[in-house]
Design an enzyme around this catalytic site. Structure first.
Site, short mmCIF file in Angstrom:
data_model
loop_
_atom_site.label_atom_id
_atom_site.label_comp_id
_atom_site.label_asym_id
_atom_site.label_seq_id
_atom_site.Cartn_x
_atom_site.Cartn_y
_atom_site.Cartn_z
N LYS A 22 23.02 41.28 15.41
CA LYS A 22 24.32 40.65 15.11
C LYS A 22 25.42 41.32 15.93
O LYS A 22 26.24 40.65 16.57
CB LYS A 22 24.63 40.80 13.62
CG LYS A 22 26.06 40.50 13.24
CD LYS A 22 26.32 40.57 11.74
CE LYS A 22 26.70 41.94 11.26
NZ LYS A 22 28.09 42.36 11.50
N ASN A 23 25.44 42.66 15.93
CA ASN A 23 26.57 43.37 16.56
C ASN A 23 26.49 43.43 18.08
O ASN A 23 27.39 43.93 18.73
CB ASN A 23 26.71 44.77 15.95
CG ASN A 23 27.16 44.68 14.49
OD1 ASN A 23 27.53 43.60 14.02
ND2 ASN A 23 27.10 45.77 13.78
N ARG A 92 36.59 39.62 11.09
CA ARG A 92 37.49 40.39 11.94
C ARG A 92 36.85 40.68 13.30
O ARG A 92 37.53 40.98 14.26
CB ARG A 92 37.93 41.68 11.29
CG ARG A 92 36.85 42.41 10.55
CD ARG A 92 37.27 43.81 10.18
NE ARG A 92 37.31 44.64 11.37
CZ ARG A 92 38.41 45.01 11.99
NH1 ARG A 92 39.56 44.57 11.53
NH2 ARG A 92 38.38 45.76 13.05
N CYS A 116 39.05 44.77 5.50
CA CYS A 116 37.98 44.13 4.73
C CYS A 116 37.59 45.13 3.64
O CYS A 116 38.23 46.15 3.48
CB CYS A 116 36.81 43.79 5.64
SG CYS A 116 35.99 45.26 6.21
N ARG A 121 40.82 49.07 8.76
CA ARG A 121 40.30 48.69 10.09
C ARG A 121 41.40 48.22 11.05
O ARG A 121 41.46 47.07 11.44
CB ARG A 121 39.21 47.63 9.92
CG ARG A 121 38.09 48.17 9.05
CD ARG A 121 36.96 47.22 8.86
NE ARG A 121 36.12 47.17 10.06
CZ ARG A 121 35.00 46.43 10.09
NH1 ARG A 121 34.66 45.71 9.04
NH2 ARG A 121 34.26 46.39 11.18
N ILE A 123 43.62 47.95 14.64
CA ILE A 123 43.14 47.67 16.01
C ILE A 123 44.04 48.33 17.05
O ILE A 123 44.13 47.88 18.19
CB ILE A 123 43.06 46.16 16.27
CG1 ILE A 123 44.40 45.48 16.02
CG2 ILE A 123 41.96 45.50 15.44
CD1 ILE A 123 44.48 44.06 16.57
N ASP A 304 26.29 52.00 9.29
CA ASP A 304 25.77 50.73 8.74
C ASP A 304 24.48 50.93 7.97
O ASP A 304 24.05 50.03 7.26
CB ASP A 304 25.55 49.70 9.87
CG ASP A 304 26.87 49.33 10.51
OD1 ASP A 304 26.86 48.83 11.65
OD2 ASP A 304 27.92 49.56 9.89
N ARG A 396 25.63 37.08 6.00
CA ARG A 396 26.43 37.30 7.22
C ARG A 396 25.63 38.09 8.25
O ARG A 396 25.84 37.96 9.44
CB ARG A 396 27.71 38.08 6.89
CG ARG A 396 28.72 37.30 6.10
CD ARG A 396 30.01 38.07 5.95
NE ARG A 396 30.51 38.51 7.26
CZ ARG A 396 31.67 39.12 7.42
NH1 ARG A 396 32.42 39.40 6.37
NH2 ARG A 396 32.08 39.49 8.62
C1 EPZ Z 1 31.61 47.80 14.64
O1 EPZ Z 1 32.82 47.58 13.94
C2 EPZ Z 1 30.53 47.08 13.85
N1 EPZ Z 1 30.83 45.64 13.81
C3 EPZ Z 1 30.46 47.64 12.43
O2 EPZ Z 1 29.37 46.99 11.77
C4 EPZ Z 1 30.15 49.14 12.52
O3 EPZ Z 1 30.15 49.68 11.23
C5 EPZ Z 1 31.22 49.83 13.38
O4 EPZ Z 1 31.27 49.20 14.68
C6 EPZ Z 1 30.93 51.30 13.58
O5 EPZ Z 1 29.70 51.46 14.20
C7 EPZ Z 1 30.54 44.88 14.90
O6 EPZ Z 1 30.06 45.36 15.90
C8 EPZ Z 1 30.84 43.41 14.77
P1 EPZ Z 1 35.02 50.73 15.13
P2 EPZ Z 1 34.23 48.03 14.63
O7 EPZ Z 1 36.11 50.11 15.93
O8 EPZ Z 1 34.18 47.74 16.08
C9 EPZ Z 1 38.81 52.76 13.00
C10 EPZ Z 1 28.30 45.83 10.05
O9 EPZ Z 1 27.97 46.21 8.92
N2 EPZ Z 1 39.59 52.08 14.06
O10 EPZ Z 1 34.02 51.61 15.81
O11 EPZ Z 1 35.33 47.41 13.83
C11 EPZ Z 1 38.19 51.77 12.03
O12 EPZ Z 1 39.13 51.49 11.01
C12 EPZ Z 1 29.66 46.17 10.62
O13 EPZ Z 1 27.55 45.16 10.83
C13 EPZ Z 1 40.95 52.36 14.17
O14 EPZ Z 1 41.52 53.12 13.39
O15 EPZ Z 1 34.18 49.60 14.37
C14 EPZ Z 1 36.99 52.52 11.53
O16 EPZ Z 1 37.40 53.39 10.49
C15 EPZ Z 1 30.54 46.87 9.59
N3 EPZ Z 1 41.66 51.75 15.16
C16 EPZ Z 1 36.54 53.35 12.73
O17 EPZ Z 1 37.68 53.40 13.61
C17 EPZ Z 1 41.08 50.89 16.07
O18 EPZ Z 1 41.78 50.38 16.98
C18 EPZ Z 1 35.35 52.76 13.49
O19 EPZ Z 1 35.70 51.47 13.86
C19 EPZ Z 1 39.70 50.61 15.93
C20 EPZ Z 1 38.98 51.24 14.93
#
Ligand code: EPZ
Length: 415
Positions: A22-23, A92, A116, A121, A123, A304, A396
């Protein structure tokens, strides 16, 4: 709302085949917007999140048709630059179309994705990276309006190796002018799959999978056919379910290199883990020791897999500590597991689990997709019939999960 009814207490036997990741497929579907040519994705899992992402790119003018596990995509002409609000709020992950749309046509409007269940989360690192490449970001009534006359390569240092931020920057940089270097980049296998896809389309990405990714911008990208990597989180979830329920299960279509931290922890807990060809064999009586684990960015233990791993530990012999360092609110499965008799205490970011000999069936609710996997695991080991609601979360990220589990002899029904 439909539910799963699961009668637990039976060992599992047989083979289960893991679907495409998925990811990996979500950012790759977004990246297919960067060419006007046809793109074919093999092993694209049939999930709610994948349907939402295809709806997002269709709303922008792309044509998408599914042929079994193949997705045929063509974004010949893009008719809009605005991702529909209702779709973005549903998922998202649609935020990764920003980089692709900026690369293709220099403009994107997308509602600022909410948080969520597992955390707020933000950006901010996505936006900082795109601005470094020359984009102008404006917030307008909850919508992000991002414009870039011309994207120029830049050296970008990520405060944190965010997966989504790395993906957005890679896509915008692929068609930028000049060289981009992303330092402290995410190293997940899904990042490598996206890099391979961009290179197959004629892009120039080097170093994906390490903390420094180099991109040479190119004029344009052409179509390709790409096979999506297997889903390491689905694979890990099935390995943990097999270990907890006991029995003799072969999980097929696994790249074990993507699961090293999980496999090491399962061996440490005394679980028999044997690699066999492109599969991993789990056999045992459902007895194992407690272990301590801390989630980290890749190549550490994946956040995850924290929920299903914690579900397995709730029946370990002995105590365990699970520390979640990536998301601020990713222990919602704990309250539900306690309703099934688990003995767990949360201290800040750490859950302290005292293994109990068995769990009892109960009506429980899935709050996010990985919590759902933890509850399915627990219900399969509990005495009696459990009822799991909120299973749209599970759909999902897990393709036909009840069919796959029934193939292993599990008594699970969707009602
Ligand atoms: C990806 O989410 C995955 N989703 C998540 O999988 C996974 O848990 C996560 O990476 C970590 O490995 C997809 O790939 C679609 P991050 P992402 O940006 O990209 C903070 C699942 O169960 N952050 O690495 O959103 C954020 O809040 C899902 O399949 C900021 O603060 O993860 C989080 O605490 C859940 N500012 C941490 O960093 C930003 O600009 C990691 O987020 C971006 C992120």
């Amino acid at each position: 709302m439909n539910k799963f009814l699961i009668k637990g207490g039976k060992p599992l036997k047989g083979t289960v085949t893991v679907s495409g990741a998925k990811n990996a497929v979500l950012p790759i579907i977004a990246a297919s917007l960067m060419t006007a040519d046809p793109v074919i994705l093999e092993e694209a899992p049939d999930l709610i999140d994948v349907s939402v992402m295809t709806e997002v790119i269709e709303s922008l003018g792309a044509r998408v048709t599914r042929h079994g596990s193949q997705l045929h995509i063509q974004a010949r002409v893009l008719e809009s630059i605005e991702a529909p609000h209702d779709l973005v709020t549903q998922m998202r992950a649609s935020i990764v179309i920003m980089g692709a749309l900026l690369a293709r046509q220099g403009r994107v409007r997308i509602s600022h994705p909410g948080g969520c269940a597992i955390g707020s989360r933000p950006i901010n690192w996505h936006l900082k990276g795109l601005e470094a490449l020359g984009a102008e970001v404006r917030m307008d009534h909850g919508f992000l309006d991002v414009k870039a006359q011309a994207l120029k390569g830049a050296r970008i240092y990520l405060d944190f190796p965010s997966v989504g931020a790395t993906e957005n920057i890679m896509m915008a940089a692929a068609l930028a002018e000049g060289t981009t270097v992303i330092e402290n980049a995410a190293q997940e296998p899904e990042i490598v799959d996206l890099a391979n896809f961009i290179n197959e389309m004629g892009g120039k990405v080097r170093g994906a999978g390490t903390s420094v990714i180099h991109l040479e911008g190119v004029q344009e990208l052409h179509g390709t056919t790409h096979t999506v990597i297997p889903d390491r989180i689905e694979a890990g979830s099935f390995l943990l379910i097999a270990a907890a329920a006991g029995g003799d299960v072969l999980v097929q279509n696994v790249i074990s290199d993507h699961l090293k931290p999980l496999l090491a922890k399962m061996v440490e807990a005394g679980i028999r883990v044997v690699e066999e060809g492109d599969g991993i064999h789990i056999s045992g009586d459902g007895l194992y020791q407690g272990v301590d684990v801390k989630t980290q960015v890749h190549p550490g233990f994946s956040t995850d897999l924290q929920a299903p791993f914690l579900g397995m530990l709730s029946r370990a012999q002995g105590a365990s500590m699970v520390t979640e360092t990536i998301f601020e609110n990713r222990f919602m499965h704990v309250d539900e597991l306690k309703r099934m008799g688990a003995d767990i205490k949360i201290e800040g970011r750490t859950a302290i689990i005292k293994g109990v000999p068995s769990l009892t069936a109960a009506p429980v609710t899935a709050t996010d997709l990985r919590a759902g996997a933890a509850l399915i695991l627990a219900a399969l080991t509990a005495d009696g019939t459990s009822e799991i609601s909120g299973i749209h979360h599970i759909d999902r990220g897990y393709e036909r999960i009840e069919e796959k589990l029934r193939g292993l002899g599990a008594e699970i029904r969707r009602v």
